[in-house]
Motif scaffolding. Structure first.
Motif, PDB file in Angstrom:
ATOM      1  N   LEU A 154       0.833  -1.198   0.000  1.00  0.00           N
ATOM      2  CA  LEU A 154       0.000   0.000   0.000  1.00  0.00           C
ATOM      3  C   LEU A 154       0.873   1.256   0.000  1.00  0.00           C
ATOM      4  O   LEU A 154       0.601   2.223  -0.735  1.00  0.00           O
ATOM      5  CB  LEU A 154      -0.926  -0.010   1.217  1.00  0.00           C
ATOM      6  CG  LEU A 154      -1.820   1.223   1.401  1.00  0.00           C
ATOM      7  CD1 LEU A 154      -2.766   1.380   0.212  1.00  0.00           C
ATOM      8  CD2 LEU A 154      -2.609   1.115   2.700  1.00  0.00           C
ATOM      9  N   VAL A 155       1.927   1.253   0.809  1.00  0.00           N
ATOM     10  CA  VAL A 155       2.828   2.405   0.844  1.00  0.00           C
ATOM     11  C   VAL A 155       3.529   2.577  -0.498  1.00  0.00           C
ATOM     12  O   VAL A 155       3.708   3.699  -0.985  1.00  0.00           O
ATOM     13  CB  VAL A 155       3.853   2.259   1.983  1.00  0.00           C
ATOM     14  CG1 VAL A 155       4.797   3.464   2.015  1.00  0.00           C
ATOM     15  CG2 VAL A 155       3.145   2.120   3.324  1.00  0.00           C
ATOM     16  N   LYS A 156       3.919   1.472  -1.124  1.00  0.00           N
ATOM     17  CA  LYS A 156       4.527   1.560  -2.448  1.00  0.00           C
ATOM     18  C   LYS A 156       3.554   2.165  -3.463  1.00  0.00           C
ATOM     19  O   LYS A 156       3.951   2.935  -4.348  1.00  0.00           O
ATOM     20  CB  LYS A 156       4.963   0.164  -2.914  1.00  0.00           C
ATOM     21  CG  LYS A 156       6.236  -0.362  -2.244  1.00  0.00           C
ATOM     22  CD  LYS A 156       6.501  -1.781  -2.693  1.00  0.00           C
ATOM     23  CE  LYS A 156       7.823  -2.313  -2.156  1.00  0.00           C
ATOM     24  NZ  LYS A 156       8.994  -1.745  -2.851  1.00  0.00           N
ATOM     25  N   LEU A 157       2.276   1.823  -3.333  1.00  0.00           N
ATOM     26  CA  LEU A 157       1.266   2.380  -4.227  1.00  0.00           C
ATOM     27  C   LEU A 157       1.132   3.889  -4.017  1.00  0.00           C
ATOM     28  O   LEU A 157       1.058   4.650  -4.987  1.00  0.00           O
ATOM     29  CB  LEU A 157      -0.079   1.683  -3.996  1.00  0.00           C
ATOM     30  CG  LEU A 157      -1.260   2.182  -4.844  1.00  0.00           C
ATOM     31  CD1 LEU A 157      -0.981   1.975  -6.328  1.00  0.00           C
ATOM     32  CD2 LEU A 157      -2.548   1.464  -4.442  1.00  0.00           C
ATOM     33  N   VAL A 158       1.105   4.313  -2.765  1.00  0.00           N
ATOM     34  CA  VAL A 158       1.019   5.750  -2.478  1.00  0.00           C
ATOM     35  C   VAL A 158       2.219   6.488  -3.059  1.00  0.00           C
ATOM     36  O   VAL A 158       2.096   7.601  -3.580  1.00  0.00           O
ATOM     37  CB  VAL A 158       0.917   5.984  -0.953  1.00  0.00           C
ATOM     38  CG1 VAL A 158       1.008   7.468  -0.619  1.00  0.00           C
ATOM     39  CG2 VAL A 158      -0.376   5.399  -0.415  1.00  0.00           C
ATOM     40  N   ARG A 159       3.385   5.857  -3.010  1.00  0.00           N
ATOM     41  CA  ARG A 159       4.591   6.485  -3.559  1.00  0.00           C
ATOM     42  C   ARG A 159       4.472   6.741  -5.058  1.00  0.00           C
ATOM     43  O   ARG A 159       5.116   7.649  -5.597  1.00  0.00           O
ATOM     44  CB  ARG A 159       5.799   5.599  -3.274  1.00  0.00           C
ATOM     45  CG  ARG A 159       7.121   6.211  -3.699  1.00  0.00           C
ATOM     46  CD  ARG A 159       8.307   5.374  -3.269  1.00  0.00           C
ATOM     47  NE  ARG A 159       8.273   4.024  -3.800  1.00  0.00           N
ATOM     48  CZ  ARG A 159       9.270   3.155  -3.689  1.00  0.00           C
ATOM     49  NH1 ARG A 159      10.362   3.501  -3.033  1.00  0.00           N
ATOM     50  NH2 ARG A 159       9.176   1.953  -4.184  1.00  0.00           N
ATOM     51  N   MET A 160       3.642   5.978  -5.744  1.00  0.00           N
ATOM     52  CA  MET A 160       3.477   6.126  -7.187  1.00  0.00           C
ATOM     53  C   MET A 160       2.483   7.221  -7.562  1.00  0.00           C
ATOM     54  O   MET A 160       2.368   7.581  -8.734  1.00  0.00           O
ATOM     55  CB  MET A 160       3.029   4.793  -7.791  1.00  0.00           C
ATOM     56  CG  MET A 160       4.042   3.672  -7.634  1.00  0.00           C
ATOM     57  SD  MET A 160       3.390   2.054  -8.128  1.00  0.00           S
ATOM     58  CE  MET A 160       3.058   2.351  -9.871  1.00  0.00           C
TER      59      MET A 160
END
Length: 258
Positions: A236-242
């Motif tokens: 989820l955090v990786k998705l927010v980073r995108m």
């Protein structure tokens, strides 16, 4: 697809130096490696805590020193090599964290956090890499954090230090893998430790240090470069980073209010 690193499936006899082993993830990973048959040198400042972790393990060596003392690294490394005949894997796990907003940061506090989290890793690399490169084998594991993915509120120094470790692990892999060395980047989410106990906010997907140690061992057994966990949170955090900055900042602003 082939794994980016050699798989560490058998820990029997593996010679490990774990820096930051007195508590939290480091202590749990030390216990995990010792139970699997590894020989482990345990380093941190507090001897009594290291002795507690090493208790009843004949293949454990309590090797206290201050990671901020650059001159202490070679002596500690020589002691570990003298006992074990060399080191196969070094895990950099020493960390400092204090929750603070950007206007609360002090130069002294920032220097200490950056020194422990980042500067000590450079001291360790300068100590161990010559031998590993000379024999063309060995492994480096760097414990960063998902806090290095984003500019998170209250991680004003900790977050940038972990972002730097992520960057460092990536360039180390490029430099060292062609020379026969493995590099592991470990990005935990929230883990219940003395450091996260300082937080005054809800920590989603909070894990125990033992669960974190098992996740690290599974990642090394799979030969992964990045070992991140728990996936339900880190993905989820990786998705927010995108996300575009406009959307990302809106989400971070909401977090800052909590």
């Amino acid at each position: 697809m082939r794994p980016l690193n050699r798989r560490i499936e058998n820990w029997e006899g593996k010679r490990v130096w774990l820096v930051g082993a007195s508590s939290g993830i480091g202590a749990a990973l030390a216990a995990e490696a010792l139970a699997a048959g590894a020989r482990v040198a345990l380093s941190a400042r507090r001897l009594e805590l290291l002795q507690t972790v090493a208790a009843d393990h004949p293949h454990a060596l309590a090797l206290p020193f201050d990671a901020l003392d650059q001159a202490a690294w070679p002596e500690a490394y020589r002691a570990a090599c003298q006992l074990f005949g060399g080191i196969d894997l070094v895990v950099f796990c020493a960390a400092e964290y204090r929750p603070e907003r950007s206007w609360e940061v002090t130069p002294a506090g920032a220097a200490r956090t950056l020194g422990i989290n980042l500067g000590s890793v450079y001291s360790g690399l300068a100590t161990v890499l010559p031998d590993m490169l000379a024999r063309g084998s060995g492994g480096i594991a760097i414990v960063a954090s998902v806090a290095g993915y984003l500019g998170l509120p209250k991680a004003s120094v900790y977050g940038p230090s972990k972002a730097a470790l992520i960057n460092l692990a990536e360039l180390l892999y490029t430099d060292l893998h062609p020379r026969g060395l493995d590099v592991y980047l470990i990005n935990p989410g929230f883990v219940r430790t003395q450091l996260t106990a300082r937080n005054d906010f809800a920590m989603p997907a909070l894990q125990t240090p033992e669960a974190a140690a098992r996740a690290i061992r599974r990642g090394m057994a799979a030969g992964r470069f990045e070992i991140h966990f728990p996936w339900r949170f880190t993905l989820l955090v990786k998705l927010v980073r995108m996300l575009p900055y406009r959307l990302r900042f809106a989400l971070l602003a909401q977090l800052a209010k909590t």
